[in-house]
Write a protein that holds these residues in place. Structure first.
Motif: not given
Length: 105
Positions: A17-21
């Motif tokens: 997943c995208a960083d922060g997600q």
């Protein structure tokens, strides 16, 4: 890109997943797991792929009904709104993982 390990139907899955997600993916996985377990309690053990497919169809139906109730209907061919990019990315990662699982069966 981050990797999160989530549990669905008692099994761990690594999801990109995208960083922060990461927290959002965990929350979505818990919701998906609830649906998978609900399907499993109704139909028994029919294999993870079929359970996942049935749960995904139930979620798609809920999403469709929600869009209809809210007056927002996005045609199947249209891209999702930009606000849903994190969700779409997480779903793509899950779909890729399911495809890999299906190839091993």
């Amino acid at each position: 890109m981050a990797t999160v390990t989530v549990e669905v139907n008692g099994r761990p899955y690594a999801v990109g997943c995208a960083d922060g997600q990461e927290d959002r993916v965990r929350m979505l996985a818990r919701q998906f797991d609830d649906h998978v377990r609900g399907v499993a309690s109704e139909v028994g053990h029919v294999g993870d792929i079929r359970l996942f497919l049935m749960a995904a169809l139930l979620l798609a139906d809920e999403l469709h009904e929600t869009r209809l109730a809210g007056g927002v209907v996005t045609p199947a061919g249209d891209p999702p709104p930009a606000a849903n990019d994190g969700v779409a990315e997480a779903l793509n990662a899950v779909a890729a993982r399911l495809e890999k699982l299906a190839q091993t069966i």
